[in-house]
Design a protein around this motif. Structure first.
Motif, mmCIF file in Angstrom:
data_model
loop_
_atom_site.group_PDB
_atom_site.id
_atom_site.type_symbol
_atom_site.label_atom_id
_atom_site.label_comp_id
_atom_site.label_asym_id
_atom_site.label_seq_id
_atom_site.Cartn_x
_atom_site.Cartn_y
_atom_site.Cartn_z
ATOM 1 N N ASP A 41 18.374 -31.970 26.411
ATOM 2 C CA ASP A 41 19.092 -33.163 25.928
ATOM 3 C C ASP A 41 18.585 -34.417 26.623
ATOM 4 O OD1 ASP A 41 20.571 -31.504 24.344
ATOM 5 O OD2 ASP A 41 22.350 -31.505 25.628
ATOM 6 N N ARG A 42 18.364 -34.295 27.949
ATOM 7 C CA ARG A 42 17.927 -35.469 28.714
ATOM 8 C C ARG A 42 16.533 -35.917 28.276
ATOM 9 N NH1 ARG A 42 21.498 -38.402 30.093
ATOM 10 N NH2 ARG A 42 20.013 -39.455 31.487
ATOM 11 N N VAL A 43 15.658 -34.953 28.016
ATOM 12 C CA VAL A 43 14.294 -35.297 27.602
ATOM 13 C C VAL A 43 14.287 -35.913 26.208
ATOM 14 C CG1 VAL A 43 12.022 -34.341 27.079
ATOM 15 C CG2 VAL A 43 13.267 -33.551 29.079
ATOM 16 N N MET A 44 15.193 -35.455 25.362
ATOM 17 C CA MET A 44 15.193 -35.903 23.966
ATOM 18 C C MET A 44 15.871 -37.261 23.759
ATOM 19 S SD MET A 44 15.990 -32.357 21.932
ATOM 20 C CE MET A 44 15.987 -33.164 20.319
ATOM 21 N N VAL A 45 16.537 -37.768 24.801
ATOM 22 C CA VAL A 45 17.185 -39.078 24.657
ATOM 23 C C VAL A 45 16.130 -40.137 24.363
ATOM 24 C CG1 VAL A 45 18.451 -40.884 25.868
ATOM 25 C CG2 VAL A 45 19.166 -38.515 26.099
ATOM 26 N N GLN A 46 16.354 -40.902 23.299
ATOM 27 C CA GLN A 46 15.383 -41.910 22.866
ATOM 28 C C GLN A 46 15.845 -43.315 23.243
ATOM 29 O OE1 GLN A 46 13.730 -40.810 18.744
ATOM 30 N NE2 GLN A 46 15.795 -39.974 18.694
ATOM 31 N N SER A 47 14.881 -44.198 23.355
ATOM 32 C CA SER A 47 15.210 -45.602 23.596
ATOM 33 C C SER A 47 15.784 -46.206 22.311
ATOM 34 C CB SER A 47 13.959 -46.372 24.023
ATOM 35 O OG SER A 47 13.032 -46.415 22.944
ATOM 36 N N ASP A 48 16.381 -47.388 22.431
ATOM 37 C CA ASP A 48 16.964 -48.048 21.257
ATOM 38 C C ASP A 48 15.904 -48.288 20.178
ATOM 39 O OD1 ASP A 48 19.420 -48.029 22.385
ATOM 40 O OD2 ASP A 48 19.390 -50.102 23.071
ATOM 41 N N ALA A 49 14.684 -48.640 20.606
ATOM 42 C CA ALA A 49 13.627 -48.914 19.632
ATOM 43 C C ALA A 49 13.219 -47.630 18.905
ATOM 44 C CB ALA A 49 12.413 -49.528 20.332
ATOM 45 N N GLU A 50 13.152 -46.508 19.674
ATOM 46 C CA GLU A 50 12.730 -45.244 19.083
ATOM 47 C C GLU A 50 13.773 -44.682 18.125
ATOM 48 O OE1 GLU A 50 9.984 -43.209 22.547
ATOM 49 O OE2 GLU A 50 12.159 -43.187 22.763
ATOM 50 N N ARG A 51 15.029 -44.950 18.407
ATOM 51 C CA ARG A 51 16.083 -44.345 17.587
ATOM 52 C C ARG A 51 16.649 -45.308 16.546
ATOM 53 N NH1 ARG A 51 21.314 -45.411 19.158
ATOM 54 N NH2 ARG A 51 21.555 -46.722 20.984
ATOM 55 N N ALA A 52 15.871 -46.260 16.141
ATOM 56 C CA ALA A 52 16.341 -47.191 15.103
ATOM 57 C C ALA A 52 16.717 -46.418 13.847
ATOM 58 C CB ALA A 52 15.244 -48.202 14.785
ATOM 59 N N PRO A 53 17.944 -46.582 13.338
ATOM 60 C CA PRO A 53 18.398 -45.825 12.164
ATOM 61 C C PRO A 53 17.668 -46.243 10.892
ATOM 62 C CG PRO A 53 20.028 -47.458 12.779
ATOM 63 C CD PRO A 53 19.007 -47.479 13.862
ATOM 64 N N HIS A 54 17.586 -45.297 9.966
ATOM 65 C CA HIS A 54 16.934 -45.540 8.672
ATOM 66 C C HIS A 54 17.765 -46.561 7.886
ATOM 67 C CE1 HIS A 54 14.874 -44.836 4.926
ATOM 68 N NE2 HIS A 54 14.085 -43.909 5.491
ATOM 69 N N THR A 55 17.096 -47.594 7.380
ATOM 70 C CA THR A 55 17.824 -48.674 6.689
ATOM 71 C C THR A 55 18.335 -48.273 5.309
ATOM 72 O OG1 THR A 55 15.701 -49.519 5.883
ATOM 73 C CG2 THR A 55 16.581 -50.484 7.921
ATOM 74 N N ASP A 56 17.828 -47.171 4.770
ATOM 75 C CA ASP A 56 18.265 -46.745 3.430
ATOM 76 C C ASP A 56 19.378 -45.701 3.488
ATOM 77 O OD1 ASP A 56 16.542 -48.460 2.157
ATOM 78 O OD2 ASP A 56 14.946 -46.976 1.922
ATOM 79 N N ILE A 57 19.897 -45.451 4.700
ATOM 80 C CA ILE A 57 21.024 -44.518 4.838
ATOM 81 C C ILE A 57 22.278 -45.317 5.162
ATOM 82 C CG2 ILE A 57 21.957 -42.565 6.146
ATOM 83 C CD1 ILE A 57 19.077 -41.692 6.705
ATOM 84 N N ASN A 58 23.281 -45.203 4.316
ATOM 85 C CA ASN A 58 24.539 -45.933 4.500
ATOM 86 C C ASN A 58 25.716 -44.964 4.587
ATOM 87 O OD1 ASN A 58 22.722 -48.073 3.355
ATOM 88 N ND2 ASN A 58 24.577 -49.294 3.640
ATOM 89 N N ILE A 59 26.737 -45.374 5.309
ATOM 90 C CA ILE A 59 27.953 -44.574 5.456
ATOM 91 C C ILE A 59 29.148 -45.375 4.952
ATOM 92 C CG2 ILE A 59 29.532 -43.462 7.103
ATOM 93 C CD1 ILE A 59 27.127 -42.908 8.894
ATOM 94 N N ILE A 60 29.925 -44.736 4.114
ATOM 95 C CA ILE A 60 31.219 -45.322 3.713
ATOM 96 C C ILE A 60 32.294 -44.509 4.423
ATOM 97 C CG2 ILE A 60 32.812 -45.696 1.797
ATOM 98 C CD1 ILE A 60 30.451 -46.258 0.010
ATOM 99 N N LYS A 61 33.043 -45.172 5.269
ATOM 100 C CA LYS A 61 33.952 -44.514 6.206
ATOM 101 C C LYS A 61 35.365 -44.375 5.636
ATOM 102 C CE LYS A 61 33.152 -47.785 9.176
ATOM 103 N NZ LYS A 61 33.120 -48.610 10.399
ATOM 104 N N ILE A 62 35.864 -43.163 5.709
ATOM 105 C CA ILE A 62 37.298 -42.951 5.448
ATOM 106 C C ILE A 62 37.965 -43.136 6.804
ATOM 107 C CG2 ILE A 62 39.044 -41.326 4.617
ATOM 108 C CD1 ILE A 62 36.866 -39.988 2.946
ATOM 109 N N ASP A 63 38.165 -44.380 7.168
ATOM 110 C CA ASP A 63 38.623 -44.723 8.507
ATOM 111 C C ASP A 63 40.116 -45.049 8.529
ATOM 112 O OD1 ASP A 63 38.539 -47.090 7.137
ATOM 113 O OD2 ASP A 63 37.065 -48.066 8.435
#
Length: 630
Positions: A41-63
């Motif tokens: 888990d520690r090795v796989m932690v990515q920086s903010d730049a590396e883990r930038a989310p895909h812009t074509d994936i959206n979430i509609i929240k039942i919040d």
């Protein structure tokens, strides 16, 4: 000795290999595997730049906001049908509803609306849930107890479903994406994320199941799955992370889209996931990104979609590879730590451990390949600890052996004192002030002629035993046996301020103890066996003399030694002769009689010689001192 040591080390190496290999074979249970997972888990932690989310994936929240506005869960299915229709008409690439609709709803009209949606929009995906048996027949198996498909009243086609099972490791953390699960009829049901990822991938990179090969592919690349059809998932967002320019999936409240506050056109060409996003809806799990804050299921599915799109598949080394590494590390440890000892062994251990951990990290970053780290590292450490203990035990045994051998030459108290002082017995000589005693049997040759060889040896051993015990009693060092003679040193290797007194007392002890032997020899063979003793004190070179590579003897050389030998040669049976130097140092302690000057070999001038008759009685000596004072 060396062969036995290697046999023990080899046996330990085999046992250590078997032990850690056995623990590794037990599977994912136990604290060691949790540690293994935590390190990954520690090795796989990515920086903010590396883990930038895909812009074509959206979430509609039942919040919580949506629940407060539209009422508590479960909602009428007509609401989902309306929202999905809005999104589909606006041009969304795919719409996934992460809400289980396994039973017919209370409102048949609402189910009919959902059925119409499913018929009209093939890019709508609904969830399938696999329920597994609580007790599996073997580790790694995933035997199904039941499968929950969308209700028949909704009419979802087989191409419009994907399983939403989120598998947790033994520590409750979600790390793996189960790409597909086999239904009871033999059909393979792809994951929710697989169905959605294919809407973002071009035709040449589609994720698909190839039945002939019984394998999953992304385009032409075979996905390296484990025996449970799982692949490690990358996480591109933290739990419940709000959207910024570089972090968090673009997400909006269900109620805002449903009421038109957010235009459905916003989701054109997007993959949209609709799912619970409130604590009370019980759809949240721990991830490697946080040990306390849980991530909602809909977020996890979004991350899994992006992992498949990115195609950066992490491969975990197979069991044979990990077994080989465990064996290799143990054997390497055996070879290295048998060669290096002390501080060097610790340095080598640190270097090997560092190289191994560095290789482990590099294999992930360069090849996306994870080898087991905990078990090989522990096998390395176990072998290191074993060899350190073995070296210590061997050293202690060798020290004990040398001590016992040396203890035959000097008293045990002297040996213990030398060990406690920490002083090295140096190769070469040191100038020391010592007293030297030479002892020889008078009448040994006539005795040898009258006795059998075995009897001669018996008498000689008894005589030498008497001499040795007397020397040790007064903390002397038995230098050597010279035929039927004995040479002893007092004052080395441990300094003794009163070494002349100790030497003379040892000579008197020999004389006293030899009385019984003398009487028995006279009675049995008719020849008295008596000692002649010479004692001298003064400077001499004392140390290890001889061949440094082949053999060393601890002895003393010099004029002091020579004179002692000459005195012994001139001693009559039963006589203890001491030099003028020794007499000056023991004056008043012993009863003496002057012999006068005698000519000895090696000396130009005659030397003054004195015979020691016995020790002065302590009480008499005190009376004499008082008389002298008066």
């Amino acid at each position: 000795m060396l062969k036995r040591k290697w046999l023990i080390s080899t046996a330990a190496c085999v046992l250590i290999c078997l032990f850690w290999s056995f623990l590794y074979s037990l599977g994912t249970g136990g604290s060691l595997n949790m540690l293994e997972s935590a390190l990954q888990d520690r090795v796989m932690v990515q920086s903010d730049a590396e883990r930038a989310p895909h812009t074509d994936i959206n979430i509609i929240k039942i919040d919580q906001k949506s629940l407060e506005a539209l009422g508590q869960f479960p909602w009428d299915r007509g609401m989902y049908a309306e929202l999905i229709t809005m999104l589909a008409e606006a041009g969304a690439k795919a719409i996934a509803l992460d809400v289980v609709l396994a039973e017919p709803g209370n409102n048949p009209d609402s189910d009919a609306m959902m059925a119409e949606v499913m018929r009209k929009y093939p890019n709508v995906i609904l969830p399938v849930v696999f329920n597994f048996k609580a007790r599996q027949n073997a580790p790694g198996e995933m035997e199904t107890e039941s499968i929950l498909y969308p209700a028949d009243t909704i009419g979802a086609g087989r191409n419009q479903v994907g399983h939403i099972n989120v598998m947790q490791d033994n520590d409750g953390t979600v790390r793996m994406l189960t790409v597909g699960l086999e239904a009871t009829d033999g059909e393979v049901v792809p994951a929710f994320s697989v169905k959605l990822a294919n809407y973002l991938l071009d035709a040449g990179n589609q994720v698909q199941w190839k039945e002939k090969e019984s394998a999953w592919y992304r385009g032409t690349e075979r996905i390296p799955l484990n025996n449970r059809s799982q692949i490690a998932t990358e996480f591109y967002t933290k739990p419940r992370e709000e959207i910024t320019l570089q972090t968090g999936y673009d997400s909006q409240s269900f109620v805002d889209v449903y009421t038109g506050e957010i235009d459905a056109a916003y989701y054109e060409n997007k993959v949209v996931l609709i799912g619970p996003y409130a604590p009370g809806l019980q759809d949240e799990y721990l991830t490697p990104l946080s040990t306390t804050l849980k991530m909602y299921g809909v977020e996890i599915h979004a991350n899994m979609v992006q992992s498949l799109v990115a195609g950066k598949f992490l491969t975990k080394a197979s069991a044979p590879v990990n077994y080989s590494i465990i064996i290799a590390m143990t054997l390497l440890s055996l070879l290295l730590f048998e060669r290096f000892t002390g501080i060097k062994a610790f340095a080598v251990y640190g270097a090997v451990a560092l190289l191994f951990l560095s290789g482990w990290v590099l294999s992930y970053f360069m090849k996306n390949y994870f080898i087991a780290v905990t078990y090989p590292f522990l096998s390395l450490s176990s072998m290191f600890i074993f060899t350190v203990v073995m070296h210590y035990v061997t050293e202690r045994k060798e020290r004990s052996r040398v001590t016992n051998i040396f203890g035959r030459f000097v008293p045990r108290t002297v040996v213990d004192e030398m060990l406690a002082s920490g002083e090295e017995v140096k190769v070469g000589g040191q100038r020391r002030d010592i007293s030297v005693v030479f002892v020889d049997i008078r009448g040994f040759t006539p005795m040898s002629e009258k006795l059998q060889p075995e009897q001669v040896i018996q008498v000689l051993n008894e005589y030498l035993d008497i001499c040795t015990k007397a020397v040790f009693k007064y903390n002397g060092t038995l230098d050597k046996f010279i035929g039927d003679g004995v040479m002893a040193i007092f004052g080395a290797p441990i300094s003794q301020p009163n070494h002349p007194e100790m030497a003379v007392r040892a000579a008197l002890e020999m004389k006293r103890q030899s009385a019984e032997l003398e009487e028995r020899c006279l009675r049995e063979i008719g020849v008295p066996v008596r000692f002649g003793v010479g004692v001298n004190s003064g400077p001499a070179v004392v140390g290890n003399i001889g061949s440094e590579m082949l053999r060393l003897d601890y002895t003393a050389i010099g004029d002091t030694v020579n004179l002692s030998a000459r005195l012994e040669a001139n001693a009559k049976p039963g006589q203890i002769l001491i030099s003028e130097e020794t007499l000056a140092r023991v004056q008043g302690i012993f009863k003496t009689e002057s012999i006068g000057e005698i000519k000895v070999k090696g000396k130009e001038k005659p030397v003054l010689v004195t015979e020691v008759v016995g020790a002065v009685d302590v009480e008499s000596a005190s009376i004499e001192r008082r008389d002298g004072e008066e």
